[in-house]
Scaffold this motif. Structure first.
Motif, short mmCIF file in Angstrom:
data_model
loop_
_atom_site.label_atom_id
_atom_site.label_comp_id
_atom_site.label_asym_id
_atom_site.label_seq_id
_atom_site.Cartn_x
_atom_site.Cartn_y
_atom_site.Cartn_z
N VAL A 214 28.14 36.20 39.02
CA VAL A 214 27.21 37.25 39.45
C VAL A 214 27.91 38.09 40.50
O VAL A 214 28.31 37.59 41.55
N GLY A 215 28.10 39.37 40.22
CA GLY A 215 28.72 40.27 41.18
C GLY A 215 27.68 40.79 42.16
O GLY A 215 26.70 41.41 41.75
N THR A 216 27.87 40.51 43.45
CA THR A 216 26.92 40.97 44.47
C THR A 216 27.60 41.80 45.55
O THR A 216 27.02 42.05 46.60
N SER A 217 28.82 42.20 45.30
CA SER A 217 29.56 43.06 46.23
C SER A 217 30.47 43.96 45.41
O SER A 217 30.70 43.72 44.22
N VAL A 218 30.98 45.00 46.04
CA VAL A 218 31.90 45.89 45.34
C VAL A 218 33.09 45.10 44.82
O VAL A 218 33.52 45.24 43.67
N PHE A 219 33.63 44.23 45.69
CA PHE A 219 34.80 43.42 45.29
C PHE A 219 34.44 42.49 44.14
O PHE A 219 35.18 42.39 43.16
N GLY A 220 33.29 41.81 44.24
CA GLY A 220 32.90 40.87 43.20
C GLY A 220 32.69 41.54 41.85
O GLY A 220 33.10 41.03 40.81
N ILE A 221 32.05 42.70 41.87
CA ILE A 221 31.81 43.44 40.63
C ILE A 221 33.13 43.93 40.04
O ILE A 221 33.37 43.83 38.83
N GLN A 222 34.03 44.42 40.90
CA GLN A 222 35.34 44.86 40.43
C GLN A 222 36.14 43.69 39.85
O GLN A 222 36.84 43.83 38.85
#
Length: 276
Positions: A214-222
């Protein structure tokens, strides 16, 4: 008569050369004795001088080597003693959409699966960490849909890495210290280290069917998108700042996953088992 306290244009005195390179005098004179650096005796001077160009070049080489050492990192399985530093790292980055996992939960993850948490270090400093472990599909989907927070994932449902068994891997967290992640370089390094760990699982004939996060930050989503993970379209748990992702190992064209399949197939051939 030349001023012995200063050097002519294009040269350094010994004191200036030592300061430029940034080493002790004893080390400097060892370099002279070894012929690495050369002393020059000019007419009218009793003290040697040193060509500025040669000293500057050597200083740059030393600084480049030090800089290389300062950026080298290690990535290894975390121990209980590492958890306070991991918590400090998470706290320094801010909590984001999902509240940070309490230290006692991190410790419970480690007890259930000793390879569930990894730390990225530079020297003695923790600058990144990742948490990932196998889970049953129903538990994963509850997490994807927002029914479970990290801290609510049932500890007993966390599975182990067992050779020959198929698993679904849940990447619970991937964090890099913000002030270290200039131009996302440390983030890229963390992704690389995570994939190296996944490749080591393949070497052990641990068969990952799917990877979820689950991406919950810009870094995580990227991070998820860089691995070509598919965004899940769910009725709940999806927002601009909370995106659930899935990666199908069998069909993914991401180079790191293609390599995972190759390593797994080779491991199964060695073990005399059917390949995927």
């Amino acid at each position: 008569m030349h001023n012995r306290k200063t050097a002519p244009i294009g040269f350094y005195t010994a004191k200036e050369a030592i300061a430029t390179i940034g080493i002790p005098p004893s080390s400097f004179y060892k370099l002279i004795k070894a012929g690495t650096l050369k002393a020059t005796m000019l007419p009218g001077r009793k003290e040697a001088v040193y060509a500025k160009q040669a000293i500057d070049r050597y200083a740059r080489a030393i600084n480049a080597y030090i800089e290389k050492l300062s950026t080298e990192t290690s990535f290894y399985v975390a121990l209980k003693e590492d958890l306070p530093e991991i918590r400090d790292l998470i706290a320094s980055n801010g909590s984001g959409v999902v509240p940070p996992v309490p230290e006692n939960i991190l410790e419970a993850w480690l007890r259930k699966n000793p390879e569930s948490i990894h730390v990225m270090r530079r020297g003695s400093e923790t600058i990144g960490y990742a948490a990932m472990f196998p889970l049953p599909l129903d538990i994963i989907m509850k997490r994807m849909a927002g029914e479970y927070m990290h801290r609510a994932i049932p500890i007993d449902d966390i599975q182990s890495y067992i050779p020959g068994q198929s698993i679904r891997l849940y990447v619970a967290d991937a964090v890099v210290k913000l002030d270290e992640n200039k131009e996302l370089r440390m983030g890229v390094r963390l992704v690389r280290d995570i994939m190296r760990f996944i490749h080591r699982l393949a070497e052990q004939d641990i068969r990952i069917i799917e990877i979820y996060a689950v991406g919950t930050s810009v870094f995580g989503i990227q991070l998820c998108r860089s691995l070509r993970m598919e965004q899940l379209d769910l009725p709940t748990g999806v927002s601009e700042k909370r995106i659930p992702f899935k990666l199908d190992i069998a069909t993914s064209t991401a180079p790191a996953i293609v390599e995972y399949r190759r390593i797994l197939e080779a491991a199964q051939v060695v073990r005399g088992k059917t390949t995927i």
